[in-house]
Structure formats: structure tokens, C-alpha cells
Write a protein that holds these residues in place. Structure first.
Motif, PDB file in Angstrom:
ATOM      1  N   SER A   1       1.118  -1.258   0.493  1.00  0.00           N
ATOM      2  CA  SER A   1      -0.191  -0.378   0.658  1.00  0.00           C
ATOM      3  C   SER A   1       0.810   0.986   0.079  1.00  0.00           C
ATOM      4  O   SER A   1       1.608   1.114   0.946  1.00  0.00           O
ATOM      5  CB  SER A   1      -0.897   0.168   0.895  1.00  0.00           C
ATOM      6  OG  SER A   1      -1.700  -1.126   1.214  1.00  0.00           O
TER       7      SER A   1
ATOM      8  N   ASP B   1       0.470   5.697  -0.247  1.00  0.00           N
ATOM      9  CA  ASP B   1      -0.366   6.968   0.323  1.00  0.00           C
ATOM     10  C   ASP B   1      -1.720   6.245  -0.238  1.00  0.00           C
ATOM     11  O   ASP B   1      -2.251   5.985   0.680  1.00  0.00           O
ATOM     12  CB  ASP B   1      -0.166   7.575  -0.942  1.00  0.00           C
ATOM     13  CG  ASP B   1      -0.778   9.185  -0.540  1.00  0.00           C
ATOM     14  OD1 ASP B   1      -1.005   9.628   0.551  1.00  0.00           O
ATOM     15  OD2 ASP B   1      -0.243  10.080  -1.708  1.00  0.00           O
ATOM     16  N   LYS B   2      -2.204   7.012  -1.331  1.00  0.00           N
ATOM     17  CA  LYS B   2      -3.992   6.681  -1.624  1.00  0.00           C
ATOM     18  C   LYS B   2      -4.563   5.416  -2.930  1.00  0.00           C
ATOM     19  O   LYS B   2      -5.544   5.205  -2.144  1.00  0.00           O
ATOM     20  CB  LYS B   2      -4.270   7.849  -3.110  1.00  0.00           C
ATOM     21  CG  LYS B   2      -4.058   9.363  -1.774  1.00  0.00           C
ATOM     22  CD  LYS B   2      -3.910  10.286  -3.179  1.00  0.00           C
ATOM     23  CE  LYS B   2      -3.888  11.955  -3.177  1.00  0.00           C
ATOM     24  NZ  LYS B   2      -3.986  12.121  -3.286  1.00  0.00           N
ATOM     25  N   TYR B   3      -3.267   4.892  -2.597  1.00  0.00           N
ATOM     26  CA  TYR B   3      -3.178   2.644  -3.252  1.00  0.00           C
ATOM     27  C   TYR B   3      -3.200   2.061  -2.577  1.00  0.00           C
ATOM     28  O   TYR B   3      -1.890   1.581  -2.213  1.00  0.00           O
ATOM     29  CB  TYR B   3      -2.719   3.436  -4.883  1.00  0.00           C
ATOM     30  CG  TYR B   3      -2.710   4.240  -5.203  1.00  0.00           C
ATOM     31  CD1 TYR B   3      -3.892   4.757  -6.106  1.00  0.00           C
ATOM     32  CD2 TYR B   3      -1.916   5.790  -5.647  1.00  0.00           C
ATOM     33  CE1 TYR B   3      -3.715   6.412  -6.799  1.00  0.00           C
ATOM     34  CE2 TYR B   3      -1.393   6.807  -6.569  1.00  0.00           C
ATOM     35  CZ  TYR B   3      -3.151   7.462  -6.907  1.00  0.00           C
ATOM     36  OH  TYR B   3      -3.248   8.290  -7.517  1.00  0.00           O
ATOM     37  N   SER B   4      -3.924   1.163  -2.946  1.00  0.00           N
ATOM     38  CA  SER B   4      -3.509  -0.831  -2.146  1.00  0.00           C
ATOM     39  C   SER B   4      -3.574  -1.396  -3.745  1.00  0.00           C
ATOM     40  O   SER B   4      -5.022  -1.214  -4.159  1.00  0.00           O
ATOM     41  CB  SER B   4      -3.978  -0.455  -0.988  1.00  0.00           C
ATOM     42  OG  SER B   4      -5.429  -0.754  -0.785  1.00  0.00           O
TER      43      SER B   4
ATOM     44  N   VAL C   1      -8.591   2.292  -4.658  1.00  0.00           N
ATOM     45  CA  VAL C   1      -8.305   4.012  -4.738  1.00  0.00           C
ATOM     46  C   VAL C   1      -9.134   4.776  -4.071  1.00  0.00           C
ATOM     47  O   VAL C   1     -10.069   4.605  -3.924  1.00  0.00           O
ATOM     48  CB  VAL C   1      -8.307   5.026  -6.346  1.00  0.00           C
ATOM     49  CG1 VAL C   1      -7.735   5.953  -5.853  1.00  0.00           C
ATOM     50  CG2 VAL C   1      -7.957   3.724  -7.085  1.00  0.00           C
ATOM     51  N   SER C   2      -8.264   5.489  -3.041  1.00  0.00           N
ATOM     52  CA  SER C   2      -8.629   6.447  -1.963  1.00  0.00           C
ATOM     53  C   SER C   2      -8.508   7.449  -2.328  1.00  0.00           C
ATOM     54  O   SER C   2      -7.492   8.684  -1.719  1.00  0.00           O
ATOM     55  CB  SER C   2      -8.592   5.930  -1.058  1.00  0.00           C
ATOM     56  OG  SER C   2      -9.480   7.089   0.252  1.00  0.00           O
ATOM     57  N   ASP C   3      -9.183   8.692  -3.198  1.00  0.00           N
ATOM     58  CA  ASP C   3      -9.036   9.945  -3.552  1.00  0.00           C
ATOM     59  C   ASP C   3     -10.099  10.735  -3.813  1.00  0.00           C
ATOM     60  O   ASP C   3     -10.706  10.402  -3.697  1.00  0.00           O
ATOM     61  CB  ASP C   3      -7.950   9.699  -5.241  1.00  0.00           C
ATOM     62  CG  ASP C   3      -7.527  11.250  -5.731  1.00  0.00           C
ATOM     63  OD1 ASP C   3      -7.777  11.953  -5.944  1.00  0.00           O
ATOM     64  OD2 ASP C   3      -6.434  11.095  -5.210  1.00  0.00           O
ATOM     65  N   ASP C   4     -10.067  12.651  -3.764  1.00  0.00           N
ATOM     66  CA  ASP C   4     -10.887  13.376  -2.848  1.00  0.00           C
ATOM     67  C   ASP C   4     -11.533  13.317  -4.401  1.00  0.00           C
ATOM     68  O   ASP C   4     -12.563  13.175  -4.368  1.00  0.00           O
ATOM     69  CB  ASP C   4      -9.993  14.182  -3.237  1.00  0.00           C
ATOM     70  CG  ASP C   4      -9.322  14.777  -1.385  1.00  0.00           C
ATOM     71  OD1 ASP C   4     -10.054  13.912  -0.773  1.00  0.00           O
ATOM     72  OD2 ASP C   4      -8.472  15.620  -1.297  1.00  0.00           O
TER      73      ASP C   4
ATOM     74  N   GLN D   1     -13.062   7.417  -5.742  1.00  0.00           N
ATOM     75  CA  GLN D   1     -12.666   6.547  -4.576  1.00  0.00           C
ATOM     76  C   GLN D   1     -13.449   5.082  -5.743  1.00  0.00           C
ATOM     77  O   GLN D   1     -14.896   5.076  -6.172  1.00  0.00           O
ATOM     78  CB  GLN D   1     -13.292   6.805  -3.397  1.00  0.00           C
ATOM     79  CG  GLN D   1     -12.502   7.699  -2.536  1.00  0.00           C
ATOM     80  CD  GLN D   1     -13.403   8.134  -1.150  1.00  0.00           C
ATOM     81  OE1 GLN D   1     -13.813   6.769  -1.017  1.00  0.00           O
ATOM     82  NE2 GLN D   1     -13.516   8.943  -0.686  1.00  0.00           N
TER      83      GLN D   1
END
Length: 274
Positions: free
Chosen positions: A212, A214-217, A250-253, A256
């Protein structure tokens, strides 16, 4: 005796260059040349699942829902620069795009927009991969090369749906939600080349990522066994089989969601080396 000694030394002087040339010919040029450029046609089978906003009960199976062509041919490019005996820089590129129109047999959701069962929609996925890899040779000889290194896969992924949806007021209107993003995925890699003759070579390559950042795994496998034939000194052909698997969240502004992609199939190439 003097005549015999002179004869022996004359043979050594005359045959020496021929012996050295023969020794050099024992190595396949793919193991020794500084530059290697390869282009061809990749014919993958595709399995693509896509989910947005992280709260979907079920991802969209684009391959099944839109009946994508499993054998679509796509361009492939690979280049390598060995700037010294130990180190090399490699770049690779291929892209896969699919789109079609269907009547939905179930509700599907993208970016919180629901396309209802029985409606006529167009959907598609877009995928492009650019790989950069820096490797160091661990073991080398006249007929083999083994090495490992670090790289990064720059993955550009997109999905879209187009069609009529029912609003809260009961009316129908055209909607076309689309999502696209670029993910940098570092990876570990290794390769092995075995060239039993100056004409034939067998190669395999493996890239792996599973952490994982930052914003990606997620996880990545890029496996590439292949067979090369050197037609002439600086030109040859190849037949490989590529297996590329990628799943990520992905968990981004801006977006997602999650996706699961599998591209595997034969790769026919032409290569130049010098």
C-alpha cells in the motif's frame, strides 16, 4: 626444429583471429548488444471488473456486461539500453481499449448513477501501461544472463457509461459518467535469458508489486516468458506469452473505487539489436 617452431607460430598467428571470432560467435547478440528495440502485436484475453465510490455491492464486470472482444489485437513496444556490462534501462508500452452498446440485463451503477435493467447503454474501459525499469546483472556468461532491479508501472485506467437514466422526478435524461486516473506502481523485477545457440534464446521476466502506498493499495503481476530467433546479426523475431494482472483500491478526493484487471495472451514481435 627451427622450421617446425616457425610453422607452429605461423599457425597460431593465422588461426588466432579465427579462433577469437569463433569464440565471439558463441554468444547470442541479444546477450551482448548495447541496444535492443522490440515492437509487435499483443492479442490478450481480457477480464475487467470495475467499481466506483467504494460502496457498491458488486463491481461492474465490463467484459461480461458489454461482451467485449477477448482477442482484440493491440500494439506493443519494448526498448532496452545497456549502458555498461552491469546496468540496463528498459521501457515498455501497451494499451487496451474496448467499448460496445448493449441492453442491460441488470442494474449497474457508476459514480452514484444507476442505469436500470432493460435500458440501452454504451460502456467501455480504457487501459494504458508504461513501464520503466532499471536493472543490474547478477550473473552473466556466454549463454545466459540473470538480473534484478526496481521499476515503476504508470497505469492509466478509465471507464465510462452512456445512456438514459431515470431521475428522482421520474423523468429520463441522458447521462455519461466517466472516470479516469493515473496510478504510479513501483515494483520489484527479475529476468533470465538463456541462449544455447547464437540463433535461439529463451527468456523470462517477472515483475511484482503488493504493498500500500499513500492513496493506492493492491497487487500487480507482470510475467513474460518468450522464445527469440535471430534471423540475422541485427534482426530477429519472437513469440512470447504475456500475463498481466492488476487489482487495486483507490482512495482519492477525485475518485474512490476499486478495479480488477487481467490481460493475458500471445505476443508476436520483431526486434532489432545493435
Amino acid at each position: 626444429m627451427k622450421f617446425f617452431n616457425r610453422f607452429i607460430w605461423s599457425c597460431i598467428i593465422l588461426m588466432g583471429p579465427l579462433y577469437l571470432e569463433a569464440q565471439e560467435e558463441e554468444s547470442n547478440p541479444l546477450l551482448t548488444d548495447k541496444f535492443y528495440v522490440e515492437a509487435g502485436v499483443f492479442i490478450p484475453q481480457k477480464d475487467v471488473k470495475f467499481g466506483a465510490d467504494g460502496d457498491l455491492g458488486e463491481d461492474i464486470d465490463f467484459g461480461r456486461t458489454f461482451d467485449f472482444n477477448d482477442n482484440q489485437a493491440t500494439f506493443f513496444f519494448n526498448g532496452e539500453w545497456r549502458w555498461n556490462k552491469k546496468w540496463r534501462l528498459t521501457g515498455e508500452y501497451f494499451a487496451v481499449n474496448n467499448a460496445s452498446r448493449v441492453t442491460l440485463d441488470r442494474d449497474i451503477v457508476l459514480d452514484n448513477i444507476t442505469f436500470e435493467e432493460g435500458t440501452f447503454v454504451r460502456g467501455g474501459v480504457e487501459f494504458a501501461l508504461f513501464r520503466v525499469f532499471v536493472g543490474r546483472t547478477i550473473s552473466t556468461g556466454p549463454k545466459h544472463s540473470l538480473g534484478a532491479g526496481l521499476g515503476v508501472h504508470m497505469v492509466n485506467i478509465g471507464a465510462f457509461l452512456e445512456g438514459e437514466v431515470r431521475t428522482d422526478q421520474g423523468d429520463k435524461e441522458f447521462r455519461a459518467p466517466r472516470t479516469s486516473f493515473l496510478i504510479p506502481l513501483p515494483n520489484l523485477g527479475a529476468w533470465y535469458h538463456w541462449a544455447p545457440t547464437p540463433k535461439w534464446a529463451v527468456s523470462t521476466r517477472l515483475d511484482y508489486f503488493g504493498i500500500s502506498i499513500d492513496k493506492y493499495s493492491g497487487g500487480l503481476w507482470n510475467i513474460a516468458p518468450g522464445l527469440k530467433y535471430q534471423i540475422i546479426q541485427n534482426f530477429g523475431v519472437g513469440l512470447d506469452y504475456r500475463f498481466f494482472f492488476l487489482n487495486a483500491k483507490v482512495s482519492d478526493d477525485l475518485w474512490q473505487g476499486e478495479f480488477d484487471m487481467n490481460f493475458s495472451g500471445p505476443l508476436v514481435t520483431l526486434h532489432g539489436n545493435f
